[in-house]
Design an enzyme around this catalytic site. Structure first.
Site, PDB file in Angstrom:
ATOM      1  N   HIS A   1      -2.658  10.933   0.976  1.00 18.18           N
ATOM      2  CA  HIS A   1      -2.247  10.793   2.204  1.00 18.18           C
ATOM      3  C   HIS A   1      -1.681  12.106   2.589  1.00 18.18           C
ATOM      4  O   HIS A   1      -0.636  11.942   2.868  1.00 18.18           O
ATOM      5  CB  HIS A   1      -1.143   9.676   2.197  1.00 18.18           C
TER       6      HIS A   1
ATOM      7  N   ARG B   1       0.726  -1.185   0.056  1.00 13.18           N
ATOM      8  CA  ARG B   1      -0.088  -0.024   0.110  1.00 13.18           C
ATOM      9  C   ARG B   1       0.807   1.332   0.211  1.00 13.18           C
ATOM     10  O   ARG B   1       1.720   1.269   0.799  1.00 13.18           O
ATOM     11  CB  ARG B   1      -0.996  -0.019   1.219  1.00 13.18           C
TER      12      ARG B   1
ATOM     13  N   ASN C   1      -7.360   1.653   9.990  1.00 11.70           N
ATOM     14  CA  ASN C   1      -5.908   1.847  10.714  1.00 11.70           C
ATOM     15  C   ASN C   1      -6.396   1.925  12.102  1.00 11.70           C
ATOM     16  O   ASN C   1      -7.213   2.543  12.887  1.00 11.70           O
ATOM     17  CB  ASN C   1      -5.551   3.486  10.145  1.00 11.70           C
TER      18      ASN C   1
ATOM     19  N   GLU D   1      -6.929   8.429   6.250  1.00 14.49           N
ATOM     20  CA  GLU D   1      -7.209   9.346   7.736  1.00 14.49           C
ATOM     21  C   GLU D   1      -7.830  10.562   7.304  1.00 14.49           C
ATOM     22  O   GLU D   1      -7.264  11.646   7.750  1.00 14.49           O
ATOM     23  CB  GLU D   1      -6.202   9.105   8.642  1.00 14.49           C
TER      24      GLU D   1
ATOM     25  N   GLU E   1      -3.507  -0.121   7.994  1.00 16.61           N
ATOM     26  CA  GLU E   1      -2.310   0.077   8.761  1.00 16.61           C
ATOM     27  C   GLU E   1      -2.515  -0.372  10.180  1.00 16.61           C
ATOM     28  O   GLU E   1      -3.524  -0.173  10.897  1.00 16.61           O
ATOM     29  CB  GLU E   1      -2.226   1.589   9.121  1.00 16.61           C
TER      30      GLU E   1
ATOM     31  N   TYR F   1      -4.227   1.812  16.126  1.00 16.53           N
ATOM     32  CA  TYR F   1      -3.014   1.820  16.935  1.00 16.53           C
ATOM     33  C   TYR F   1      -3.150   1.882  18.391  1.00 16.53           C
ATOM     34  O   TYR F   1      -2.291   1.281  18.981  1.00 16.53           O
ATOM     35  CB  TYR F   1      -2.230   3.275  16.447  1.00 16.53           C
TER      36      TYR F   1
END
Ligand code: FCB
Length: 449
Positions: free
Chosen positions: A121, A77, A292, A166, A354, A294
């Site tokens: 991005h 990606r 994504n 995002e 991600e 985290y």
């Protein structure tokens, strides 16, 4: 120790982003982006870092693809730098820029690696920012034109596309808090940006459908798991607000064609201007949702907590600490996010676009990094994803953030997220222990618990 196998055709990969790895910021006709402008200002980036050279991927691309092949990646990606292909954001096309992505796609395909492209991005062309940036509604058409250009040039070979990465970060860090490019601190602009990002996504999706391109188009959102810090009503309400402001703000328009009501009452006059027909464009069915993930945060109410009156603290699962970013490691939060999407937003097809961690890497004299903690982090998150699949989550692939250490936005070069170490002085790439472990996971389509 049980062997955890993933479904057949599960796609394993790694992710990156143009500004974070390419360098060559002003070469071969590339236009300036808002990240070029922002990092060249003082007091924006830790230790005055910038992406002028970073991993030098623009020049070392063939070597990087060879490395991906060696690691056995099935998919990669990456994002396209809009100002590399259309220097002013609209109008003239830079063929040399397009050529770079053509070569990258061809190299990947030769290596048997599926390209997965993100169009935005964050590195918006500076010329568009000069025309008002994301808060200017014209951008939604400029973005659709840019998307159409890329579909027409690469769509014969590329089958996985995302419009944005995002959008919450682009809107709130870029225009609300001002800690990311373009560095504007104005909540009305942030919400207008969020709306225009969504509308631009919808318009690009129309271009994709009308062009009859093969393949899948989606959008990548940032998910965190949020828990109220206590059972107090005020904390529960603050937690709901943060959930709505981060997650529902995008998922409700995309999947339900409306904005979250409670949040919009709260933000009052900061709410974006929405025109008739916008929500229908935004809520056209997507082919997949990019997730994504985290960290997990505890949310509490505080009267001095800005517009949304909240405070957040990382929560780590027991036995886990925090990453170098100060993020709370919590694989259960990851699973909760996936189940929430399944239960409340119609169980869409998902790719984890991600997931990964920055840790303190200590290289030996050869530059080799033993990183058992990164392996533990990944294993625990793979396990959470595996559990989620067993509970019916429609998950089809997993990309590690990130292939190689790179420029981590306002944090500069301090955090190292890579599976591969980069020695910035020489441009040398050295796979870490985690890269080797990940190769085995891919080869076996699973791992030992
Ligand atoms: C995400 C970004 C990505 C990277 C990771 C650590 O928010 O999409 O570019 O910075 O965080």
């Amino acid at each position: 120790m049980a062997l955890k196998k993933f479904p057949e055709k599960f796609l394993w990969g790694a992710a990156s982003a143009a500004y974070q790895i390419e360098g060559a910021w002003n070469e071969d006709g590339k236009g300036e982006s808002i990240w070029d402008r922002f990092t060249h200002r003082q007091h924006t980036i830790l230790n005055s870092g910038n992406g002028d050279i970073t991993c030098n991927h623009y020049h070392q691309m063939p070597e990087d693809v060879a490395l991906m092949k060696e690691l056995g990646l099935q998919s990669y990606r990456f994002s396209i730098s809009w100002s590399r292909v259309i220097p002013q954001g609209y109008g003239n096309i830079n063929e040399k820029g397009i050529d770079f992505y053509n070569r990258l796609v061809d190299k990947l395909l030769e290596a048997g690696i599926v390209p997965n492209i993100t169009l935005n991005h964050w590195d918006l062309p500076q010329a568009i920012q000069d025309a008002g940036g994301w808060p200017n509604r014209d951008i939604t058409d400029w973005f659709a034109e840019y998307a159409g250009l890329m579909f027409s040039r690469l769509g014969d070979r590329v089958t996985l596309w995302s419009t944005h990465n995002e959008p919450w970060v682009a809107a709130f860090f870029g225009y609300g808090f001002g800690n990311f490019a373009p560095g504007i601190a104005d909540f009305s602009q942030a919400y207008q940006t969020a709306h225009h990002l969504l509308l631009a996504h919808g318009k690009a999706l129309q271009v994709f459908r009308q062009g009859g391109y093969q393949g899948e188009l989606g959008i990548v959102l940032n998910f965190s798991h949020f828990e109220p810090a206590t059972h107090n009503e005020a904390d529960i309400a603050a937690c709901r607000r943060i959930y709505e402001n981060t997650i529902s703000l995008f998922l409700e328009p995309l999947f339900k064609g409306r904005y979250p009501e409670m949040l919009f009452e709260w933000i009052g006059s900061h709410a974006p201007k929405v025109q008739d027909g916008d929500m229908a464009i935004i809520s056209q069915p997507i082919d997949f949702l990019g997730v994504n993930y985290y960290f997990t945060d505890a949310i509490s109410f505080t009267p001095w907590g800005g517009l949304l009156k909240y405070d957040s603290k990382p929560i780590s699962a027991s036995g886990w600490g925090k990453t170098e970013m100060g993020w709370g490691i919590n694989p259960a939060g990851f699973k909760a996010v996936l189940l929430d999407i399944k239960e409340n937003y119609g169980n869409p097809k998902i790719y984890i676009t991600e997931n990964g961690c920055a840790l303190k890497d200590t290289p030996d004299t050869n530059g080799f990094v033993s990183d058992p903690n990164r392996i533990n982090f990944l294993r625990a998150h793979f396990l959470a994803a595996h559990d989620a699949i067993e509970e019916g989550v429609n998950l089809h692939g997993y990309y590690i953030w990130t292939l190689m250490d790179n420029f981590e936005w306002a944090h500069g070069y301090k955090p190292r997220f890579g599976l591969v170490r980069v020695e910035y002085e020489t441009g040398k790439r050295i796979p870490k222990q985690s890269a080797k472990w990940y190769s085995e996971v891919i080869a076996g389509n699973g791992f030992q618990e």
